[in-house]
Design a protein around this motif. Structure first.
Motif, PDB file in Angstrom:
ATOM      1  N   SER A   2       0.839  -1.186   0.000  1.00  0.00           N
ATOM      2  CA  SER A   2       0.000   0.000   0.000  1.00  0.00           C
ATOM      3  C   SER A   2       0.878   1.241   0.000  1.00  0.00           C
ATOM      4  CB  SER A   2      -0.936   0.014   1.205  1.00  0.00           C
ATOM      5  OG  SER A   2      -0.181   0.043   2.394  1.00  0.00           O
ATOM      6  N   ALA A   3       0.321   2.329  -0.468  1.00  0.00           N
ATOM      7  CA  ALA A   3       1.052   3.596  -0.510  1.00  0.00           C
ATOM      8  C   ALA A   3       0.065   4.740  -0.378  1.00  0.00           C
ATOM      9  CB  ALA A   3       1.822   3.717  -1.821  1.00  0.00           C
ATOM     10  N   THR A  77       6.320  -2.907  -4.850  1.00  0.00           N
ATOM     11  CA  THR A  77       6.391  -1.454  -4.740  1.00  0.00           C
ATOM     12  C   THR A  77       5.287  -0.829  -5.576  1.00  0.00           C
ATOM     13  OG1 THR A  77       7.856  -1.163  -6.628  1.00  0.00           O
ATOM     14  CG2 THR A  77       8.916  -1.521  -4.501  1.00  0.00           C
ATOM     15  N   PRO A  78       4.842   0.374  -5.195  1.00  0.00           N
ATOM     16  CA  PRO A  78       3.806   1.029  -5.991  1.00  0.00           C
ATOM     17  C   PRO A  78       4.334   1.589  -7.304  1.00  0.00           C
ATOM     18  CG  PRO A  78       4.402   2.383  -4.114  1.00  0.00           C
ATOM     19  CD  PRO A  78       5.136   1.077  -3.972  1.00  0.00           C
TER      20      PRO A  78
END
Length: 88
Positions: A2-3, A77-78
């Motif tokens: 999540s980011a 990673t986003p």
């Protein structure tokens, strides 16, 4: 993974401040968050999000829940990944 979508949250902070016709100085006086941090947060700059404190304080002041701006991503990673679904 999540980011935090800093750009969308920053835009929401800016819109809330403008709707209330507040200057950066006025928000600083009422929240204790420095004008430079507020400005960086409104632009979605990573430096504006160095501490969660500033995000939480600004969110409470503007009645915006920063958790509404967390997105889930597929992968580690986003960056460059496909958005799966918004959190919340």
């Amino acid at each position: 993974m999540s980011a935090l979508d800093r750009k969308k949250l920053g835009a929401a902070f800016l819109a809330a401040r403008e709707k209330r016709a507040l200057s950066l100085r006025q928000v600083e006086e009422r929240t204790g968050v420095s004008r430079s941090t507020i400005g960086r947060a409104e632009r979605g700059h990573a430096d504006g999000y160095v501490t969660a404190d500033a995000v939480v304080i600004l969110g409470a002041f503007y009645q915006i829940d920063p958790r509404d701006f967390v997105c889930l991503f597929h992968g580690n990673t986003p960056s460059g990944q496909t958005l799966m679904e918004p959190a919340g």
